[in-house]
Design an enzyme around this catalytic site. Structure first.
Site, PDB file in Angstrom:
ATOM      1  N   ALA A 173     -51.976  17.245 -23.720  1.00 57.54           N
ATOM      2  CA  ALA A 173     -51.197  18.232 -24.484  1.00 57.54           C
ATOM      3  C   ALA A 173     -49.689  18.106 -24.253  1.00 57.54           C
ATOM      4  O   ALA A 173     -48.948  19.017 -24.623  1.00 57.54           O
ATOM      5  CB  ALA A 173     -51.659  19.639 -24.129  1.00 57.54           C
ATOM      6  N   ALA A 174     -49.248  16.994 -23.678  1.00 59.40           N
ATOM      7  CA  ALA A 174     -47.822  16.874 -23.352  1.00 59.40           C
ATOM      8  C   ALA A 174     -46.938  16.959 -24.595  1.00 59.40           C
ATOM      9  O   ALA A 174     -45.901  17.627 -24.594  1.00 59.40           O
ATOM     10  CB  ALA A 174     -47.567  15.564 -22.608  1.00 59.40           C
ATOM     11  N   GLY A 175     -47.351  16.288 -25.679  1.00 60.50           N
ATOM     12  CA  GLY A 175     -46.560  16.349 -26.901  1.00 60.50           C
ATOM     13  C   GLY A 175     -46.537  17.738 -27.516  1.00 60.50           C
ATOM     14  O   GLY A 175     -45.507  18.183 -28.045  1.00 60.50           O
ATOM     15  N   ASP A 176     -47.658  18.448 -27.409  1.00 60.13           N
ATOM     16  CA  ASP A 176     -47.713  19.810 -27.946  1.00 60.13           C
ATOM     17  C   ASP A 176     -46.847  20.765 -27.130  1.00 60.13           C
ATOM     18  O   ASP A 176     -46.161  21.630 -27.691  1.00 60.13           O
ATOM     19  CB  ASP A 176     -49.164  20.307 -27.967  1.00 60.13           C
ATOM     20  CG  ASP A 176     -50.024  19.499 -28.927  1.00 60.13           C
ATOM     21  OD1 ASP A 176     -49.481  18.998 -29.927  1.00 60.13           O
ATOM     22  OD2 ASP A 176     -51.234  19.360 -28.676  1.00 60.13           O
TER      23      ASP A 176
END
Length: 315
Positions: free
Chosen positions: A259-262
């Site tokens: 979920a890093a991009g989110d």
């Protein structure tokens, strides 16, 4: 037939951020390495975790202190009830999260390797039923929000309707990477676009190599005032009217990058609500994204501000 969420759906008067996008139930298995084509790899126990790019970005922004509304669809199944409950637990307004009859909720099948990288297959389910009518029903929310976040796990016509209805800053995360050119009307309605290297390459037809100079040249080709390119361990680029700033990332040993991009997008929206200059907003988003990689799972890994400091130190 369109059906709305339950009468007790959590609602807030005027959310600062509106998120139009997907909610998926993540089915996650840890593996020694992500399988090659045709290869079978034995993994760990199956974990069922709330996710989806839209829901993740909504929760990310909510945990950073923003008031958030989610506009999307879930199925009339156990997964849908779990996804709605997870959003409401974090205070997200779900009054425009529609329950779709006789339809499964979206599901993401995720293999997470020992190095923290992942491989994901998404079955959109109810997310693919999000309509222009759903977006129009949330017109008051979109008009009031300081920032509207959209992605591409929902039908493009609904995404376009949301961008055109937004009263504040429109941020597009073009993920999953588009397989065909995006409508010109959508690009015209976007104020900030946040692609990763792969997405940027598909949008511009340029090389997707992880290289700051190549990414900067490609970003300048997009007809959008502000382009923010996420570069993983290299941080991010902020390209504003052609001027490039490179923001380095903290050095971390990632556990799970799911979920890093989110979380990056949620943190960027948080900073834009606070009217931070774009470079400062990207710097904050890079830190939040890095902190997210230090814990497993999608929504369980999304940090609050105190956790960003405790995981990374002061920055």
């Amino acid at each position: 037939m369109r059906s709305s969420g339950p009468a007790h759906a959590h609602k807030i008067p005027k959310p600062e951020i509106a998120v139009v996008g997907s909610a998926n139930l993540d089915l996650v298995v840890e593996v020694p390495r992500v399988p090659l084509v045709g290869e079978t790899v034995l993994g760990g126990d199956l974990a069922r975790i709330p996710g989806g790019k839209g829901a993740n970005q909504a929760v990310a922004a909510a945990r950073l202190g923003r008031s958030v509304a989610m506009i999307g669809r879930v199925g009339d199944d156990e997964g849908g009830r779990m996804l709605r409950a997870a959003l409401e637990t974090d205070g997200v307004d779900t009054s425009h999260l529609t329950t779709t009859p006789n339809t499964p909720s979206g599901v993401a099948l995720i293999a997470v390797g020992d190095d923290g990288d992942n491989s994901i297959v998404v079955s959109p389910g109810a997310n693919s039923r999000l309509s222009v009518t759903d977006v129009e029903a949330a017109a008051d929310v979109l008009d009031a929000a300081a920032v509207t976040l959209v992605q591409l796990e929902s039908p493009v016509d609904a995404v376009l309707a949301a961008a055109e209805s937004a009263g504040g800053v429109v941020v597009l995360n073009p993920a999953p990477a588009p397989s065909s050119p995006l409508p010109a009307k959508l690009l015209e309605a976007v104020d900030v676009i946040v692609p990763n290297q792969t997405e940027l390459a598909l949008l511009t037809g340029h090389d997707g190599t992880v290289d700051v100079a190549v990414a900067a040249d490609s970003a300048r080709q997009l007809p959008i005032p502000t382009v923010v390119v996420t570069l993983g361990a290299l941080g991010a680029l902020a390209v504003v009217e052609g001027e490039v700033s490179h923001i380095a990332a903290p050095e971390v040993e990632p556990v799970d990058t799911t979920a890093a991009g989110d979380s990056f997008c949620g943190a960027l929206a948080d900073a834009l609500v606070r009217k931070e200059p774009i470079v400062d907003a990207v710097r904050w988003a890079v830190r939040v994204g890095a902190a997210t990689t230090l814990r497993p799972g999608a929504q369980p890994s999304l940090p609050n501000p105190a956790e960003v400091t405790s995981l990374l130190g002061k920055g």
